[in-house]
Design a protein around this motif. Structure first.
Motif, PDB file in Angstrom:
ATOM      1  N   ILE A  98       0.840  -1.199   0.000  1.00 59.82           N
ATOM      2  CA  ILE A  98       0.000   0.000   0.000  1.00 59.82           C
ATOM      3  C   ILE A  98       0.875   1.249   0.000  1.00 59.82           C
ATOM      4  O   ILE A  98       0.568   2.245  -0.662  1.00 59.82           O
ATOM      5  CB  ILE A  98      -0.965  -0.026   1.199  1.00 59.82           C
ATOM      6  N   ALA A 114      -7.511  -0.427  -2.537  1.00 60.83           N
ATOM      7  CA  ALA A 114      -6.613  -1.214  -1.687  1.00 60.83           C
ATOM      8  C   ALA A 114      -7.279  -2.489  -1.186  1.00 60.83           C
ATOM      9  O   ALA A 114      -8.460  -2.485  -0.819  1.00 60.83           O
ATOM     10  CB  ALA A 114      -6.142  -0.377  -0.503  1.00 60.83           C
ATOM     11  N   GLU A 123      -4.230   1.543   4.750  1.00 60.30           N
ATOM     12  CA  GLU A 123      -5.203   1.731   3.672  1.00 60.30           C
ATOM     13  C   GLU A 123      -6.257   2.799   3.973  1.00 60.30           C
ATOM     14  O   GLU A 123      -6.930   3.279   3.064  1.00 60.30           O
ATOM     15  CB  GLU A 123      -5.903   0.400   3.366  1.00 60.30           C
ATOM     16  N   PRO A 146      -6.610   5.719  -0.363  1.00 59.98           N
ATOM     17  CA  PRO A 146      -7.390   4.851  -1.245  1.00 59.98           C
ATOM     18  C   PRO A 146      -8.852   5.283  -1.336  1.00 59.98           C
ATOM     19  O   PRO A 146      -9.469   5.625  -0.324  1.00 59.98           O
ATOM     20  CB  PRO A 146      -7.250   3.476  -0.585  1.00 59.98           C
TER      21      PRO A 146
END
Length: 359
Positions: A98, A114, A123, A146
């Motif tokens: 990530i 993610a 995330e 994300p």
């Protein structure tokens, strides 16, 4: 009640067993047509599985993510992005995958979908970190947060026991520091307490019954809360120390969080009474022994409790204390080099924080 500011950051979360199989539909909703799946080399097979679910919407797999997001890896990733004409990023894995996707998004502004497989919580945040010339730098930019997160507890079943615990302790750290953040607010504090409760109660069950999807779902729920806390309010001493130790001495990220957490809480305990009271209720300890209870939890789950165990050298402690105090940052207790050096000494040997006594 004291005045506070609460800001909500938009995010779509899909949570449940086997929801990873809906990744194509979720990417289509973001407008992605040429996705790059990002992972570590160890999780390349899983990345290929996600690529299969995406079908022709995936143009490649980049399985080169490593911890602390070194600049060299970003440069390689950008070359792939340009070559394949990528328009979206699908990281699969933990903080390394990530983190690399975030670094690529920082340069391209591509949306991220993610799919986390650990309990780290990156995330849910707009926080990025990049290591360059032996120093890890972090920052915040909503571009890297994300747009969609898919939480599928089945993806955590193969997580090794040690990483299960240490990434879970990492998520607890987000919650614990959120309770004494400079910009703490009642909504985030409720999430923090719920996150600590969910994680501290589920991690022992996962070690006893690795296939227990209910326990894994509970831990992943705690992870979501911890990541939301991390992305919503400022962090303090614990996270600063972990970035210094991980980025400058290449210590494993989740291990470092696990080791440092009790000592950072101990250092701040007398200056954050509300946080200690709230945390004690969440983990079932005395308010003056939260640090000790966190130490006991880690030790009972069989993970390292000292910096020496995870590769830190005693001769580097002075330098680490200096780096960690070189630039000012918020912390409920004032930061001074001698105090941080003392904290690092306790953490190096893994001595349990003393109940009722401040560090």
């Amino acid at each position: 009640m004291e005045a506070f500011l609460y800001e909500s950051q938009a995010a779509r979360v899909k949570f449940g067993v086997d929801v990873r199989k809906e990744v194509r539909k979720e990417l289509e909703s973001l407008g992605g047509k040429r996705a790059l799946v990002v992972s570590t080399l160890e999780q390349k097979d899983l990345a290929q599985e996600m690529a299969g679910y995406l079908g022709e919407l995936c143009v490649g797999v980049l399985a080169e993510a490593v911890q602390h997001v070194p600049r060299e890896t970003i440069n390689k990733g950008m070359a792939v992005v340009r070559e394949l004409q990528v328009d979206s990023l699908v990281p699969v894995g933990g903080g390394s995958s990530i983190g690399l996707a975030k670094a690529l998004a920082l340069e391209t502004r591509f949306p991220i979908l993610a799919i986390p497989t650990t309990y780290a919580g990156s995330e849910m945040t707009p926080i990025w970190g990049i290591t360059e010339n032996g120093q890890k730098k972090t920052g915040k930019n909503i571009i890297v947060k994300p747009k969609t997160v898919i939480y599928d507890p089945t993806l955590t079943v193969t997580l090794p026991p040690r990483l299960t615990v240490t990434s879970g302790m990492n998520a607890i750290a987000h919650c614990a520091e959120g309770l004494y953040a400079e910009n703490a607010n009642p909504i985030i504090s409720m999430m923090a307490v719920e996150g600590i409760t969910a994680l501290s109660s589920s991690l022992p069950k996962i070690l006893e019954q690795p296939e227990d999807l209910e326990a894994r779902s509970k831990a992943l729920y705690g992870t979501w809360l911890g990541g939301t806390v991390l992305g919503s309010v400022g962090m303090a001493l614990h996270h600063k120390l972990c970035h210094v130790l991980g980025g400058s001495y290449n210590l494993q990220h989740a291990d470092t969080h696990t080791v440092i957490l009790p000592y950072a809480i101990w250092y701040n305990s007398t200056h954050a009474p509300y946080a200690m009271e709230a945390s004690s209720k969440a983990i079932g300890s005395d308010a003056d022994d939260v640090a000790g209870a966190l130490f006991d939890l880690s030790k009972s789950l069989g993970v390292p409790v000292s910096l020496e165990e995870i590769g830190m050298k005693r001769e580097d402690l002075d330098e680490a204390a200096m780096i960690a105090t070189r630039n000012p940052y918020y912390n409920p207790r004032p930061i001074d080099e001698s105090g941080i050096r003392s904290l690092l000494e306790f953490a190096f040997v893994g001595e349990r924080p003393i109940q009722g006594k401040s560090l």
